[in-house]
Motif scaffolding. Structure first.
Motif, mmCIF file in Angstrom:
data_model
loop_
_atom_site.group_PDB
_atom_site.id
_atom_site.type_symbol
_atom_site.label_atom_id
_atom_site.label_comp_id
_atom_site.label_asym_id
_atom_site.label_seq_id
_atom_site.Cartn_x
_atom_site.Cartn_y
_atom_site.Cartn_z
ATOM 1 N N MET A 1 -27.398 -42.121 46.253
ATOM 2 C CA MET A 1 -26.304 -41.191 45.257
ATOM 3 C C MET A 1 -26.748 -40.005 44.585
ATOM 4 S SD MET A 1 -25.566 -43.992 43.132
ATOM 5 C CE MET A 1 -23.023 -44.584 43.151
ATOM 6 N N SER A 2 -25.869 -39.364 44.747
ATOM 7 C CA SER A 2 -25.755 -38.118 43.508
ATOM 8 C C SER A 2 -25.351 -38.977 42.724
ATOM 9 C CB SER A 2 -25.208 -37.150 44.460
ATOM 10 O OG SER A 2 -25.437 -36.771 45.548
ATOM 11 N N SER A 3 -26.267 -37.355 40.968
ATOM 12 C CA SER A 3 -26.158 -38.087 40.003
ATOM 13 C C SER A 3 -24.177 -37.259 39.550
ATOM 14 C CB SER A 3 -27.322 -37.472 39.024
ATOM 15 O OG SER A 3 -27.020 -38.004 37.653
ATOM 16 N N SER A 4 -23.619 -37.590 38.064
ATOM 17 C CA SER A 4 -23.032 -36.967 37.893
ATOM 18 C C SER A 4 -22.983 -36.169 37.067
ATOM 19 C CB SER A 4 -21.764 -38.218 37.539
ATOM 20 O OG SER A 4 -21.965 -38.487 36.321
ATOM 21 N N SER A 5 -24.312 -36.047 36.479
ATOM 22 C CA SER A 5 -24.889 -35.125 35.947
ATOM 23 C C SER A 5 -26.059 -34.674 35.204
ATOM 24 C CB SER A 5 -24.418 -35.134 34.098
ATOM 25 O OG SER A 5 -25.348 -36.245 33.825
ATOM 26 N N PRO A 6 -26.195 -33.372 35.573
ATOM 27 C CA PRO A 6 -27.940 -33.373 35.617
ATOM 28 C C PRO A 6 -29.400 -34.340 34.852
ATOM 29 C CG PRO A 6 -26.767 -31.848 35.267
ATOM 30 C CD PRO A 6 -26.449 -32.579 34.762
ATOM 31 N N LEU A 7 -29.899 -34.891 35.735
ATOM 32 C CA LEU A 7 -31.305 -36.272 35.564
ATOM 33 C C LEU A 7 -32.569 -35.010 34.890
ATOM 34 C CD1 LEU A 7 -31.449 -38.526 38.337
ATOM 35 C CD2 LEU A 7 -29.871 -38.279 36.579
ATOM 36 N N THR A 8 -32.951 -35.297 33.765
ATOM 37 C CA THR A 8 -33.668 -34.923 33.289
ATOM 38 C C THR A 8 -35.249 -36.016 32.570
ATOM 39 O OG1 THR A 8 -33.033 -35.958 30.676
ATOM 40 C CG2 THR A 8 -32.714 -33.180 31.855
ATOM 41 N N GLY A 9 -36.105 -35.383 32.343
ATOM 42 C CA GLY A 9 -37.706 -36.426 32.006
ATOM 43 C C GLY A 9 -37.756 -37.560 33.362
ATOM 44 N N PRO A 10 -38.426 -38.124 33.303
ATOM 45 C CA PRO A 10 -39.221 -38.954 33.658
ATOM 46 C C PRO A 10 -38.121 -39.512 35.432
ATOM 47 C CG PRO A 10 -39.706 -39.995 32.169
ATOM 48 C CD PRO A 10 -38.742 -39.211 31.760
ATOM 49 N N VAL A 11 -36.747 -39.608 34.449
ATOM 50 C CA VAL A 11 -36.008 -40.106 35.257
ATOM 51 C C VAL A 11 -35.266 -38.952 36.290
ATOM 52 C CG1 VAL A 11 -33.890 -40.861 35.954
ATOM 53 C CG2 VAL A 11 -34.285 -41.688 33.806
ATOM 54 N N LEU A 12 -35.749 -37.512 36.730
ATOM 55 C CA LEU A 12 -35.330 -36.699 37.093
ATOM 56 C C LEU A 12 -36.766 -36.257 38.453
ATOM 57 C CD1 LEU A 12 -34.272 -33.973 38.210
ATOM 58 C CD2 LEU A 12 -35.475 -32.717 36.080
ATOM 59 N N VAL A 13 -38.199 -37.315 37.526
ATOM 60 C CA VAL A 13 -38.741 -36.633 38.580
ATOM 61 C C VAL A 13 -38.928 -38.263 39.474
ATOM 62 C CG1 VAL A 13 -41.075 -36.981 38.504
ATOM 63 C CG2 VAL A 13 -41.240 -35.880 36.953
ATOM 64 N N ASP A 14 -38.682 -39.214 38.721
ATOM 65 C CA ASP A 14 -38.546 -40.350 40.532
ATOM 66 C C ASP A 14 -37.518 -40.462 40.973
ATOM 67 O OD1 ASP A 14 -40.484 -41.802 38.510
ATOM 68 O OD2 ASP A 14 -38.618 -43.181 37.738
ATOM 69 N N CYS A 15 -36.045 -39.778 40.842
ATOM 70 C CA CYS A 15 -35.643 -38.640 41.963
ATOM 71 C C CYS A 15 -35.674 -37.555 42.474
ATOM 72 C CB CYS A 15 -33.770 -38.357 41.015
ATOM 73 S SG CYS A 15 -32.356 -38.488 42.144
ATOM 74 N N ALA A 16 -36.237 -37.022 42.001
ATOM 75 C CA ALA A 16 -37.058 -35.237 42.903
ATOM 76 C C ALA A 16 -37.911 -36.187 43.544
ATOM 77 C CB ALA A 16 -37.272 -35.130 42.337
ATOM 78 N N LYS A 17 -38.777 -37.152 43.327
ATOM 79 C CA LYS A 17 -40.063 -37.962 44.607
ATOM 80 C C LYS A 17 -39.409 -39.000 45.389
ATOM 81 C CE LYS A 17 -43.889 -40.544 44.209
ATOM 82 N NZ LYS A 17 -44.664 -41.222 43.279
ATOM 83 N N ALA A 18 -37.991 -39.654 44.650
ATOM 84 C CA ALA A 18 -37.772 -40.192 46.012
ATOM 85 C C ALA A 18 -36.911 -39.203 46.933
ATOM 86 C CB ALA A 18 -36.400 -40.919 45.584
ATOM 87 N N ASN A 19 -36.088 -38.203 46.619
ATOM 88 C CA ASN A 19 -35.346 -37.662 47.875
ATOM 89 C C ASN A 19 -36.193 -36.337 48.058
ATOM 90 O OD1 ASN A 19 -32.707 -38.848 47.685
ATOM 91 N ND2 ASN A 19 -32.913 -38.735 45.669
ATOM 92 N N ALA A 20 -37.462 -36.262 47.976
ATOM 93 C CA ALA A 20 -38.636 -34.988 48.036
ATOM 94 C C ALA A 20 -39.044 -34.639 49.623
ATOM 95 C CB ALA A 20 -39.953 -34.709 47.685
#
Length: 84
Positions: A1-20
């Motif tokens: 699922m894509s985020s509607s606005s750019p993620l930041t902080g730990p949430v960004l790291v979690d999302c990036a790790k899940a999709n790396a």
């Protein structure tokens, strides 16, 4: 699922790790950065640095367990929970 606005902080790291495992382009899209992969990578490096994690590339977020799952392998586990 894509985020509607750019993620930041730990949430960004979690999302990036899940999709790396899908690469930086798809991870950027799913983390809300669209096609701006450079902004995604910059924000990711900054978020990781704030957490005390040093990465050079998104592939640094792929864990050994994720690599084994994609490469295949043998899972060793009991047949039932009572056989633990």
């Amino acid at each position: 699922m894509s985020s509607s606005s750019p993620l930041t902080g730990p949430v960004l790291v979690d999302c990036a790790k899940a999709n790396a495992h899908d690469g930086a382009v798809l991870a950027a899209q799913r983390c809300g950065y669209g096609n701006d992969v450079e902004a995604f990578q910059s924000a990711l490096k900054s978020a990781c640095a704030d957490m005390g994690v040093d990465i050079k590339d998104i592939s640094d977020l792929i864990t050994d367990q994720q690599q084994v799952k994609t490469m295949g392998g043998t899972e060793i586990a009991p047949d039932t929970p009572s056989d633990l």
